[in-house]
Design a protein around this motif. Structure first.
Motif, mmCIF file in Angstrom:
data_model
loop_
_atom_site.group_PDB
_atom_site.id
_atom_site.type_symbol
_atom_site.label_atom_id
_atom_site.label_comp_id
_atom_site.label_asym_id
_atom_site.label_seq_id
_atom_site.Cartn_x
_atom_site.Cartn_y
_atom_site.Cartn_z
ATOM 1 N N SER A 143 17.199 40.705 -55.486
ATOM 2 C CA SER A 143 16.037 41.984 -55.868
ATOM 3 C C SER A 143 16.388 42.632 -55.090
ATOM 4 O O SER A 143 16.467 42.372 -54.049
ATOM 5 C CB SER A 143 14.905 41.830 -56.392
ATOM 6 N N CYS A 144 15.932 43.624 -54.743
ATOM 7 C CA CYS A 144 15.450 45.158 -54.033
ATOM 8 C C CYS A 144 14.263 46.603 -54.262
ATOM 9 O O CYS A 144 14.694 46.715 -55.380
ATOM 10 C CB CYS A 144 17.008 45.777 -53.914
ATOM 11 N N ALA A 145 13.145 45.608 -54.056
ATOM 12 C CA ALA A 145 12.021 46.200 -53.702
ATOM 13 C C ALA A 145 11.710 47.783 -52.966
ATOM 14 O O ALA A 145 11.953 47.181 -51.463
ATOM 15 C CB ALA A 145 11.211 45.399 -53.552
ATOM 16 N N ALA A 146 11.996 48.165 -53.438
ATOM 17 C CA ALA A 146 11.826 49.703 -52.361
ATOM 18 C C ALA A 146 10.607 50.599 -52.205
ATOM 19 O O ALA A 146 9.508 50.216 -53.258
ATOM 20 C CB ALA A 146 12.921 50.959 -52.687
ATOM 21 N N SER A 147 10.199 51.501 -50.843
ATOM 22 C CA SER A 147 9.483 51.806 -50.570
ATOM 23 C C SER A 147 9.227 53.175 -50.228
ATOM 24 O O SER A 147 10.300 53.130 -49.811
ATOM 25 C CB SER A 147 7.530 51.058 -51.049
ATOM 26 N N GLY A 148 7.954 53.793 -49.902
ATOM 27 C CA GLY A 148 8.822 54.491 -49.034
ATOM 28 C C GLY A 148 8.712 56.068 -49.454
ATOM 29 O O GLY A 148 8.786 57.393 -48.435
ATOM 30 N N GLN A 149 9.093 56.370 -50.616
ATOM 31 C CA GLN A 149 9.594 57.801 -51.317
ATOM 32 C C GLN A 149 10.586 57.841 -51.778
ATOM 33 O O GLN A 149 9.727 56.944 -53.011
ATOM 34 C CB GLN A 149 11.356 57.784 -50.501
ATOM 35 N N THR A 150 10.386 59.029 -53.185
ATOM 36 C CA THR A 150 10.446 58.600 -54.166
ATOM 37 C C THR A 150 11.719 57.856 -55.000
ATOM 38 O O THR A 150 12.597 58.931 -56.068
ATOM 39 C CB THR A 150 10.529 60.451 -54.754
ATOM 40 N N PHE A 151 11.078 56.516 -54.992
ATOM 41 C CA PHE A 151 12.347 56.557 -55.709
ATOM 42 C C PHE A 151 12.483 56.442 -56.551
ATOM 43 O O PHE A 151 13.960 56.239 -57.305
ATOM 44 C CB PHE A 151 11.441 55.021 -56.264
ATOM 45 N N THR A 152 12.043 56.468 -57.963
ATOM 46 C CA THR A 152 12.636 56.973 -59.324
ATOM 47 C C THR A 152 13.379 57.632 -58.987
ATOM 48 O O THR A 152 13.852 58.817 -60.406
ATOM 49 C CB THR A 152 10.977 57.167 -59.816
ATOM 50 N N GLN A 153 13.364 58.946 -58.324
ATOM 51 C CA GLN A 153 14.343 59.691 -58.560
ATOM 52 C C GLN A 153 15.985 59.858 -57.670
ATOM 53 O O GLN A 153 16.626 60.991 -58.344
ATOM 54 C CB GLN A 153 13.325 60.945 -58.162
ATOM 55 N N TRP A 154 16.071 58.866 -57.651
ATOM 56 C CA TRP A 154 17.342 58.407 -56.616
ATOM 57 C C TRP A 154 17.984 57.069 -57.006
ATOM 58 O O TRP A 154 17.583 56.191 -57.625
ATOM 59 C CB TRP A 154 16.490 57.733 -54.838
ATOM 60 N N ALA A 155 19.143 57.491 -57.083
ATOM 61 C CA ALA A 155 20.311 56.426 -57.210
ATOM 62 C C ALA A 155 20.198 55.017 -56.397
ATOM 63 O O ALA A 155 19.516 55.384 -55.804
ATOM 64 C CB ALA A 155 22.057 56.279 -57.572
ATOM 65 N N MET A 156 20.418 53.825 -56.770
ATOM 66 C CA MET A 156 20.283 52.763 -56.060
ATOM 67 C C MET A 156 21.715 51.772 -55.839
ATOM 68 O O MET A 156 22.407 52.430 -57.146
ATOM 69 C CB MET A 156 19.127 51.699 -57.139
ATOM 70 N N GLY A 157 22.118 51.004 -55.166
ATOM 71 C CA GLY A 157 23.314 50.353 -54.676
ATOM 72 C C GLY A 157 22.965 49.363 -54.347
ATOM 73 O O GLY A 157 22.491 48.866 -53.648
ATOM 74 N N TRP A 158 24.364 48.292 -54.082
ATOM 75 C CA TRP A 158 24.099 46.893 -53.700
ATOM 76 C C TRP A 158 25.263 46.885 -52.935
ATOM 77 O O TRP A 158 26.889 47.834 -53.278
ATOM 78 C CB TRP A 158 24.153 45.963 -54.941
ATOM 79 N N PHE A 159 25.272 46.290 -51.470
ATOM 80 C CA PHE A 159 26.679 46.211 -50.526
ATOM 81 C C PHE A 159 26.490 45.004 -49.969
ATOM 82 O O PHE A 159 25.296 44.629 -50.264
ATOM 83 C CB PHE A 159 26.165 47.450 -49.713
ATOM 84 N N ARG A 160 27.616 44.151 -49.665
ATOM 85 C CA ARG A 160 27.432 42.739 -48.970
ATOM 86 C C ARG A 160 28.396 43.133 -48.024
ATOM 87 O O ARG A 160 29.310 44.047 -47.572
ATOM 88 C CB ARG A 160 27.869 42.105 -49.634
ATOM 89 N N GLN A 161 28.764 42.333 -46.695
ATOM 90 C CA GLN A 161 28.969 41.548 -46.086
ATOM 91 C C GLN A 161 29.101 40.592 -45.262
ATOM 92 O O GLN A 161 28.380 40.320 -45.078
ATOM 93 C CB GLN A 161 28.160 42.740 -44.517
ATOM 94 N N ALA A 162 30.251 40.430 -45.007
ATOM 95 C CA ALA A 162 31.219 39.250 -45.205
ATOM 96 C C ALA A 162 30.909 39.021 -43.555
ATOM 97 O O ALA A 162 31.207 40.199 -43.312
ATOM 98 C CB ALA A 162 32.353 38.682 -45.761
ATOM 99 N N PRO A 163 31.188 37.535 -43.131
ATOM 100 C CA PRO A 163 31.478 37.736 -42.052
ATOM 101 C C PRO A 163 32.551 38.093 -41.436
ATOM 102 O O PRO A 163 33.606 38.105 -41.805
ATOM 103 C CB PRO A 163 31.390 36.239 -42.043
ATOM 104 N N GLY A 164 33.065 39.139 -40.061
ATOM 105 C CA GLY A 164 33.757 39.052 -39.544
ATOM 106 C C GLY A 164 35.023 40.798 -39.986
ATOM 107 O O GLY A 164 35.679 40.847 -40.007
#
Length: 123
Positions: free
Chosen positions: A21-42
């Protein structure tokens, strides 16, 4: 300034599932796209998935297509990443972020990242 809080990570065996889950706040969340990223060690942080504001457009990295599903609930200001058939190579810290359009998620110039949530897949 947006605030993003990722949660739902954990330790799972290969073939298992997790829902982030990703909870967002602080801007007009409903107008923007959302995305997921990941970072593995190294490794560099990499794009995983994106979803448009209206949930009509989604994009996925080739490595997760058919296994991961991105969704969002604008009423809750939350985005989700359902991860099925997990593999050891999915082990990483997972982050979310926002951009004006789904097509911009992968290459947008982000100046803020949340703390992420650790996903560990054992073989």
């Amino acid at each position: 300034q947006v605030q993003l809080v990722e949660s739902g990570g954990g330790l799972v065996q290969a073939g298992g599932s997790l829902r982030l889950s990703c909870a967002a706040s602080g801007q007009t969340f409903t107008q923007w796209a959302m995305g997921w990223f990941r970072q593995a060690p190294g490794k560099e942080r990499e794009f995983v998935a994106a979803i448009s504001w209206g949930s009509t457009i989604t994009y996925y990295a080739d490595s997760v297509k058919g296994r991961f599903t991105i969704s969002r609930d604008n009423a809750k200001n939350t985005a989700y990443l359902q991860m099925n058939t997990l593999r050891p190579e999915d082990t990483a810290v997972y982050y979310c972020n926002t951009a004006p359009r789904a097509a911009m998620i992968e290459t947008y110039n982000y100046d803020y990242w949340g703390q992420g949530t650790q996903v560990t897949v054992s073989s």
